[in-house]
Enzyme design. Structure first.
Site, PDB file in Angstrom:
ATOM      1  N   SER A  30       0.851  -1.196   0.000  1.00 48.73           N
ATOM      2  CA  SER A  30       0.000   0.000   0.000  1.00 48.73           C
ATOM      3  C   SER A  30       0.884   1.241   0.000  1.00 48.73           C
ATOM      4  CB  SER A  30      -0.867  -0.001   1.271  1.00 48.73           C
ATOM      5  OG  SER A  30      -1.474   1.264   1.454  1.00 48.73           O
TER       6      SER A  30
ATOM      7  N   TYR B 249      -1.733  -0.623  10.524  1.00 45.51           N
ATOM      8  CA  TYR B 249      -1.781  -0.829   9.065  1.00 45.51           C
ATOM      9  C   TYR B 249      -0.483  -0.352   8.408  1.00 45.51           C
ATOM     10  CZ  TYR B 249      -3.694  -0.968   4.321  1.00 45.51           C
ATOM     11  OH  TYR B 249      -3.919  -1.258   2.998  1.00 45.51           O
TER      12      TYR B 249
HETATM   13  N1  LIG Z   1      -8.841  -0.853  -1.041  1.00 44.65           N
HETATM   14  C1  LIG Z   1      -7.796  -0.047  -0.943  1.00 44.65           C
HETATM   15  O1  LIG Z   1      -7.937   1.198  -1.047  1.00 44.65           O
HETATM   16  C2  LIG Z   1      -6.418  -0.603  -0.754  1.00 44.65           C
HETATM   17  C3  LIG Z   1      -5.333   0.259  -0.929  1.00 44.65           C
HETATM   18  C4  LIG Z   1      -4.039  -0.223  -0.760  1.00 44.65           C
HETATM   19  C5  LIG Z   1      -3.837  -1.542  -0.438  1.00 44.65           C
HETATM   20  N2  LIG Z   1      -4.905  -2.376  -0.279  1.00 44.65           N
HETATM   21  C6  LIG Z   1      -4.632  -3.761   0.088  1.00 44.65           C
HETATM   22  O2  LIG Z   1      -5.260  -4.622  -0.826  1.00 44.65           O
HETATM   23  C7  LIG Z   1      -5.548  -5.863  -0.194  1.00 44.65           C
HETATM   24  C8  LIG Z   1      -7.005  -6.241  -0.453  1.00 44.65           C
HETATM   25  O3  LIG Z   1      -7.827  -5.248   0.114  1.00 44.65           O
HETATM   26  P1  LIG Z   1      -9.308  -4.937  -0.381  1.00 44.65           P
HETATM   27  O4  LIG Z   1      -9.424  -3.481  -0.463  1.00 44.65           O
HETATM   28  O5  LIG Z   1      -9.652  -5.769  -1.539  1.00 44.65           O
HETATM   29  O6  LIG Z   1     -10.123  -5.379   0.921  1.00 44.65           O
HETATM   30  P2  LIG Z   1     -11.341  -6.403   1.140  1.00 44.65           P
HETATM   31  O7  LIG Z   1     -12.360  -6.230   0.071  1.00 44.65           O
HETATM   32  O8  LIG Z   1     -11.744  -6.215   2.559  1.00 44.65           O
HETATM   33  O9  LIG Z   1     -10.676  -7.836   0.947  1.00 44.65           O
HETATM   34  C9  LIG Z   1      -9.792  -8.381   1.890  1.00 44.65           C
HETATM   35  C10 LIG Z   1      -9.583  -9.839   1.544  1.00 44.65           C
HETATM   36  O10 LIG Z   1      -8.640 -10.396   2.477  1.00 44.65           O
HETATM   37  C11 LIG Z   1      -9.171 -11.625   2.943  1.00 44.65           C
HETATM   38  N3  LIG Z   1      -8.686 -11.937   4.284  1.00 44.65           N
HETATM   39  C12 LIG Z   1      -8.711 -11.159   5.387  1.00 44.65           C
HETATM   40  N4  LIG Z   1      -8.229 -11.836   6.448  1.00 44.65           N
HETATM   41  C13 LIG Z   1      -7.896 -13.082   5.987  1.00 44.65           C
HETATM   42  C14 LIG Z   1      -7.361 -14.220   6.602  1.00 44.65           C
HETATM   43  N5  LIG Z   1      -7.055 -14.247   7.911  1.00 44.65           N
HETATM   44  N6  LIG Z   1      -7.137 -15.326   5.834  1.00 44.65           N
HETATM   45  C15 LIG Z   1      -7.451 -15.313   4.503  1.00 44.65           C
HETATM   46  N7  LIG Z   1      -7.954 -14.250   3.875  1.00 44.65           N
HETATM   47  C16 LIG Z   1      -8.180 -13.144   4.614  1.00 44.65           C
HETATM   48  C17 LIG Z   1     -10.681 -11.430   2.923  1.00 44.65           C
HETATM   49  O11 LIG Z   1     -11.321 -12.705   2.834  1.00 44.65           O
HETATM   50  P3  LIG Z   1     -12.127 -13.445   4.026  1.00 44.65           P
HETATM   51  O12 LIG Z   1     -12.662 -12.374   4.909  1.00 44.65           O
HETATM   52  O13 LIG Z   1     -13.164 -14.225   3.290  1.00 44.65           O
HETATM   53  O14 LIG Z   1     -11.097 -14.299   4.684  1.00 44.65           O
HETATM   54  C18 LIG Z   1     -10.860 -10.654   1.649  1.00 44.65           C
HETATM   55  O15 LIG Z   1     -10.944 -11.528   0.549  1.00 44.65           O
HETATM   56  C19 LIG Z   1      -5.219  -5.676   1.284  1.00 44.65           C
HETATM   57  O16 LIG Z   1      -3.949  -6.221   1.559  1.00 44.65           O
HETATM   58  C20 LIG Z   1      -5.202  -4.169   1.430  1.00 44.65           C
HETATM   59  O17 LIG Z   1      -4.378  -3.750   2.493  1.00 44.65           O
HETATM   60  C21 LIG Z   1      -6.200  -1.941  -0.424  1.00 44.65           C
END
Ligand SMILES: NC(=O)c1ccc[n+]([C@@H]2O[C@H](COP(=O)([O-])OP(=O)(O)OC[C@H]3O[C@@H](n4cnc5c(N)ncnc54)[C@H](OP(=O)(O)O)[C@@H]3O)[C@@H](O)[C@H]2O)c1
Length: 269
Positions: A155, A168
């Protein structure tokens, strides 16, 4: 692989992802789900990890309905054995794993005055230890074959501390440094490492936040950028460029200036 019809014949358009076997964590929602659908559309065979089994089963059905290949691998990235078992199931189904995308992550908002060591521990466990468990599940075969690609979804929050995001920011700084070290060790052994630093993307993670999120991106546009970076085996890719430039400028600022600007522009309410 995409099918192009030019009237009399149908051609196969091959690309970097055609027939690649990809293990992706966090595939039940947001970025992981979006990447899984797009990589499958480009011909990759997908192994989908997340805890919510019914949601990854749905993504598998969606991929198969579009003619792609995928298997649901319900697992918690915090559990080393579960990740090893998930990788083994994927290998048995589609063959050796070519690409790992360590994407699973959580990002709670927390003011440090209301500190929770338990929450810090859980963020580090999912975001950092989870990524390490995912890497451990694929590294031996990649090193033995002298090929493969490790992709980290870090990120822009990795660059410097931000308000209400101590756990985070720490976790993402750790992820970026961790994969950078892997790149130094594994590059000469034929294993590429791609570290992606996204800005704000519309997913369940950012949904409901009231604070300003500059240059907030639609999921599809962000997925297209990340797939491009994976295909080009970029070492490091930070986007959108506008926010990446601001964050890089922040790294050069003196502390007094950085503190003033960061406090006045918190991305979390
Ligand atoms: N959205 C943004 O603006 C943004 C920006 C920069 C970086 N990111 C990064 O991108 C990645 C995905 O984020 P997102 O925005 O797509 O969020 P999201 O929609 O909340 O998705 C998070 C995913 O992680 C999985 N997860 C969480 N805990 C887990 C565990 N213990 N074991 C296995 N899977 C787990 C969840 O699946 P389950 O709950 O089904 O396990 C879900 O599929 C993250 O690393 C986040 O930090 C996001």
């Amino acid at each position: 692989m995409r099918l192009h019809s030019n009237g009399s014949s149908t051609q196969l358009a091959l690309n970097y992802l055609t027939n690649k076997v990809v293990l992706i964590t966090g595939a039940s929602s947001g970025i992981g789900r979006g990447l899984a659908l797009e990589l499958a559309r480009r011909g990759a065979s997908m192994g989908l990890v997340a805890r919510r089994a019914e949601l990854i089963a749905e993504v598998v059905r969606e991929i198969e309905a579009a003619g792609g290949k995928a298997v649901a691998l319900p697992a918690d990235v915090q559990e080393m054995e579960s990740m090893a078992a998930a990788a083994e199931t994927l290998r048995a189904r589609f063959g050796p794993i070519d690409i790992l995308i360590a994407n699973a992550g959580i990002g709670p908002t927390r003011d440090a005055a209301d500190f929770s060591a338990r929450e810090v521990s859980s963020v580090i466990n999912v975001n950092v230890i989870g990524a390490s468990n995912s890497v451990a599940a694929v590294i031996p075969e990649m090193v033995a074959r002298g090929s493969g690609q490790l992709v980290a979804i870090s990120s822009l929050a990795a660059y410097r501390g931000l308000p209400r995001s101590a756990a985070y920011c720490a976790s993402k700084a750790a992820v970026s440094a961790f994969f950078e070290s892997l790149r130094l060790d594994l590059g000469p052994r034929g294993v590429a490492v791609t570290i992606i630093h996204p800005g704000f993307i519309k997913t369940p993670l950012t949904q409901g936040r009231e604070a300003q999120m500059p240059f907030l991106m639609e999921l599809d546009a962000a997925v297209a950028k990340m797939v491009g970076a994976i295909e080009k085996r970029r070492k490091r890719y930070s986007f959108p460029w506008q926010l990446a430039t601001i964050v890089r400028a922040g790294m050069l600022m003196p502390i007094w200036m950085y503190d003033q600007i960061s406090r006045a522009n918190s991305f979390r309410e």
